[in-house]
Scaffold this motif. Structure first.
Motif, PDB file in Angstrom:
ATOM      1  N   UNK A  71       0.835  -1.203   0.000  1.00 28.05           N
ATOM      2  CA  UNK A  71       0.000   0.000   0.000  1.00 28.05           C
ATOM      3  C   UNK A  71       0.872   1.256   0.000  1.00 28.05           C
ATOM      4  N   UNK A  72       1.935   1.223   0.781  1.00 32.25           N
ATOM      5  CA  UNK A  72       2.867   2.370   0.818  1.00 32.25           C
ATOM      6  C   UNK A  72       3.483   2.604  -0.549  1.00 32.25           C
ATOM      7  N   UNK A  73       3.926   1.506  -1.213  1.00 29.55           N
ATOM      8  CA  UNK A  73       4.564   1.651  -2.520  1.00 29.55           C
ATOM      9  C   UNK A  73       3.573   2.149  -3.571  1.00 29.55           C
ATOM     10  N   UNK A  74       2.298   1.736  -3.458  1.00 30.17           N
ATOM     11  CA  UNK A  74       1.287   2.249  -4.389  1.00 30.17           C
ATOM     12  C   UNK A  74       1.098   3.752  -4.197  1.00 30.17           C
ATOM     13  N   UNK A  75       1.071   4.196  -2.931  1.00 28.38           N
ATOM     14  CA  UNK A  75       0.917   5.634  -2.650  1.00 28.38           C
ATOM     15  C   UNK A  75       2.104   6.410  -3.193  1.00 28.38           C
ATOM     16  N   UNK A  76       3.317   5.891  -2.983  1.00 28.16           N
ATOM     17  CA  UNK A  76       4.509   6.568  -3.489  1.00 28.16           C
ATOM     18  C   UNK A  76       4.507   6.612  -5.014  1.00 28.16           C
ATOM     19  N   UNK A  77       4.034   5.536  -5.632  1.00 28.53           N
ATOM     20  CA  UNK A  77       3.970   5.505  -7.095  1.00 28.53           C
ATOM     21  C   UNK A  77       2.966   6.533  -7.610  1.00 28.53           C
ATOM     22  N   UNK A  78       1.806   6.622  -6.932  1.00 28.50           N
ATOM     23  CA  UNK A  78       0.812   7.608  -7.327  1.00 28.50           C
ATOM     24  C   UNK A  78       1.360   9.022  -7.157  1.00 28.50           C
ATOM     25  N   UNK A  79       2.122   9.238  -6.084  1.00 23.61           N
ATOM     26  CA  UNK A  79       2.740  10.546  -5.863  1.00 23.61           C
ATOM     27  C   UNK A  79       3.719  10.875  -6.979  1.00 23.61           C
ATOM     28  N   UNK A  80       4.539   9.890  -7.352  1.00 22.63           N
ATOM     29  CA  UNK A  80       5.509  10.111  -8.430  1.00 22.63           C
ATOM     30  C   UNK A  80       4.803  10.424  -9.741  1.00 22.63           C
ATOM     31  N   UNK A  81       3.710   9.685 -10.014  1.00 21.23           N
ATOM     32  CA  UNK A  81       2.985   9.919 -11.266  1.00 21.23           C
ATOM     33  C   UNK A  81       2.294  11.285 -11.257  1.00 21.23           C
ATOM     34  N   UNK A 131      -0.076  -9.505 -12.696  1.00 16.38           N
ATOM     35  CA  UNK A 131      -0.005  -9.144 -11.266  1.00 16.38           C
ATOM     36  C   UNK A 131       0.699  -7.802 -11.093  1.00 16.38           C
ATOM     37  N   UNK A 132       1.738  -7.528 -11.883  1.00 20.84           N
ATOM     38  CA  UNK A 132       2.411  -6.224 -11.818  1.00 20.84           C
ATOM     39  C   UNK A 132       1.445  -5.101 -12.193  1.00 20.84           C
ATOM     40  N   UNK A 133       0.657  -5.332 -13.226  1.00 24.95           N
ATOM     41  CA  UNK A 133      -0.310  -4.324 -13.662  1.00 24.95           C
ATOM     42  C   UNK A 133      -1.375  -4.094 -12.596  1.00 24.95           C
ATOM     43  N   UNK A 134      -1.883  -5.163 -12.022  1.00 24.30           N
ATOM     44  CA  UNK A 134      -2.944  -5.045 -11.012  1.00 24.30           C
ATOM     45  C   UNK A 134      -2.457  -4.343  -9.758  1.00 24.30           C
ATOM     46  N   UNK A 135      -1.201  -4.578  -9.390  1.00 19.20           N
ATOM     47  CA  UNK A 135      -0.648  -3.945  -8.194  1.00 19.20           C
ATOM     48  C   UNK A 135      -0.154  -2.531  -8.466  1.00 19.20           C
ATOM     49  N   UNK A 136      -0.205  -2.092  -9.720  1.00 18.37           N
ATOM     50  CA  UNK A 136       0.222  -0.748 -10.058  1.00 18.37           C
ATOM     51  C   UNK A 136       1.718  -0.592 -10.149  1.00 18.37           C
ATOM     52  N   UNK A 137       2.468  -1.712 -10.194  1.00 10.91           N
ATOM     53  CA  UNK A 137       3.921  -1.623 -10.270  1.00 10.91           C
ATOM     54  C   UNK A 137       4.399  -1.232 -11.668  1.00 10.91           C
ATOM     55  N   UNK A 138       3.607  -1.560 -12.670  1.00  9.71           N
ATOM     56  CA  UNK A 138       3.902  -1.135 -14.041  1.00  9.71           C
ATOM     57  C   UNK A 138       2.653  -0.490 -14.614  1.00  9.71           C
ATOM     58  N   UNK A 139       2.867   0.404 -15.581  1.00  8.93           N
ATOM     59  CA  UNK A 139       1.734   1.123 -16.163  1.00  8.93           C
ATOM     60  C   UNK A 139       1.110   0.361 -17.312  1.00  8.93           C
ATOM     61  N   UNK A 140       1.965  -0.182 -18.174  1.00  9.47           N
ATOM     62  CA  UNK A 140       1.506  -0.798 -19.408  1.00  9.47           C
ATOM     63  C   UNK A 140       2.259  -2.107 -19.622  1.00  9.47           C
ATOM     64  N   UNK A 141       1.579  -3.072 -20.231  1.00  8.74           N
ATOM     65  CA  UNK A 141       2.210  -4.350 -20.492  1.00  8.74           C
ATOM     66  C   UNK A 141       1.875  -4.862 -21.873  1.00  8.74           C
ATOM     67  N   UNK A 142       2.810  -5.564 -22.473  1.00  8.67           N
ATOM     68  CA  UNK A 142       2.571  -6.237 -23.747  1.00  8.67           C
ATOM     69  C   UNK A 142       2.320  -7.715 -23.458  1.00  8.67           C
ATOM     70  N   UNK A 143       1.159  -8.191 -23.880  1.00  8.75           N
ATOM     71  CA  UNK A 143       0.766  -9.568 -23.612  1.00  8.75           C
ATOM     72  C   UNK A 143       0.208 -10.196 -24.879  1.00  8.75           C
ATOM     73  N   UNK A 144       0.030 -11.498 -24.819  1.00  5.73           N
ATOM     74  CA  UNK A 144      -0.578 -12.234 -25.925  1.00  5.73           C
ATOM     75  C   UNK A 144      -2.072 -12.352 -25.651  1.00  5.73           C
ATOM     76  N   UNK A 145      -2.891 -11.844 -26.579  1.00  5.66           N
ATOM     77  CA  UNK A 145      -4.331 -11.940 -26.422  1.00  5.66           C
ATOM     78  C   UNK A 145      -4.866 -10.997 -25.359  1.00  5.66           C
ATOM     79  N   UNK A 146      -6.070 -11.312 -24.872  1.00  7.28           N
ATOM     80  CA  UNK A 146      -6.755 -10.459 -23.896  1.00  7.28           C
ATOM     81  C   UNK A 146      -6.393 -10.895 -22.476  1.00  7.28           C
ATOM     82  N   UNK A 147      -6.365  -9.950 -21.528  1.00  2.45           N
ATOM     83  CA  UNK A 147      -6.062 -10.296 -20.130  1.00  2.45           C
ATOM     84  C   UNK A 147      -7.200 -11.094 -19.514  1.00  2.45           C
ATOM     85  N   UNK A 148      -6.854 -11.850 -18.468  1.00  4.54           N
ATOM     86  CA  UNK A 148      -7.860 -12.688 -17.820  1.00  4.54           C
ATOM     87  C   UNK A 148      -8.629 -11.942 -16.733  1.00  4.54           C
ATOM     88  N   UNK A 149      -8.005 -10.935 -16.109  1.00  4.42           N
ATOM     89  CA  UNK A 149      -8.641 -10.219 -15.011  1.00  4.42           C
ATOM     90  C   UNK A 149      -9.500  -9.082 -15.556  1.00  4.42           C
TER      91      UNK A 149
END
Length: 297
Positions: free
Chosen positions: A71-81, A135-153
């Protein structure tokens, strides 16, 4: 006193399920990781990690600390963004992720073009399997990801970019080279497969099913480079992305086999969390790749 570095180490230990894995992902030594965890446990006065033969597991107290740390890292990431929004493209940070093939072979090409456009933005590429990238995308650790097909979540949304062909390759001295093949010609052939959880693995299994070769001999090879080297050494044939083996086929180190029906194609998609507000660098990267209709040369 608890530090952010200690919290980051704890999260990595839990995610990696071990001290050696955490040390590898943090580019540090295992004794250093152990020291950080020991100091953190001393600060809280309770054990945070169970050390077992099967790896490291969080204690109940450790689970609570990890949850708050994320939660702390998400807040810091939001602050940076948020602050990055005031800098535009004159600074800031762009963190991207891709499944192994896309993160290794496509993202650096795209990032090279982006970096020329926004040279003052610091960039980072992460590579993992589909589950890890999501999982990185859901946790907000990365902004964008390249994947094969559509995401499951359902919290993730995707934008299809282009279709990518898969090809069957073998060593250049293979008796299968140089003639049209049918699935019957592949009977008795050993197939080299990517590790379980890989997006490529799913396509390889689909190709074998299409050819009626579900019972064919298979050897698992972890990572695209290991797979290519194994094929070059004549250990078997493999279904891979046409772009992963472009250099090897052009140089004659590998040969593309012509088989009908051809291996299935796959869609390359740009994935993000639906509710994420993009910073200027993230929005600029989306603009850059939005109209890409094929793998860049």
């Amino acid at each position: 006193m608890v530090t952010l570095n200690q919290l980051q180490v704890l999260v990595k230990v839990v995610e990696s399920k071990g001290f050696s894995g955490a040390a590898k992902s943090l580019f540090t030594s295992q004794p250093s990781v152990s020291n950080h965890i020991r100091n953190l446990e001393n600060s809280f006065g309770v054990p945070l990690v169970h050390r077992t033969r099967h790896g490291a597991r969080p204690t109940p107290a450790g689970e609570v600390v990890v949850e708050h740390a994320r939660r702390i890292f998400r807040i810091l990431d939001e602050l940076d963004r948020t602050v990055a929004g005031f800098r535009g493209l004159s600074g800031g940070r762009l963190v991207l992720a891709g499944t192994t093939t896309l993160g290794t072979y496509l993202l650096p090409r795209l990032l090279s073009e982006f970096s020329a456009w926004a040279p003052k933005v610091t960039c980072e590429i992460r590579v993992g399997n589909e589950e890890t990238v999501e999982s990185w995308l859901l946790r907000g650790e990365v902004a964008l990801g390249l994947c094969v097909g559509a995401p499951r979540d359902e919290q993730l949304t995707s934008q299809r970019m282009f279709e990518e062909a898969m090809v069957l390759v073998a060593a250049p001295d293979s008796p299968l080279v140089g003639r049209p093949l049918t699935p019957a010609d592949l009977t008795g052939q050993r197939f080299l497969m990517r590790e379980a959880g890989s997006a490529t693995r799913a396509l390889q299994e689909r190709a074998l099913a299409t050819w009626g070769l579900e019972e064919a001999e298979r050897w698992d090879m972890w990572g695209p480079d290991t797979l290519k080297q194994a094929v070059c050494q004549g250990l078997g044939a493999a279904v891979v992305s046409e772009h992963v083996v472009r250099q090897e086929t052009e140089s004659g180190l590998l040969a593309t086999l012509t088989v009908l029906p051809a291996p299935p194609t796959r869609s390359v998609s740009l994935v993000r969390r639906t509710d994420r507000i993009l910073t200027p660098p993230e929005a600029a990267f989306m603009t850059l790749v939005r109209d890409i209709a094929e793998w860049p040369v």
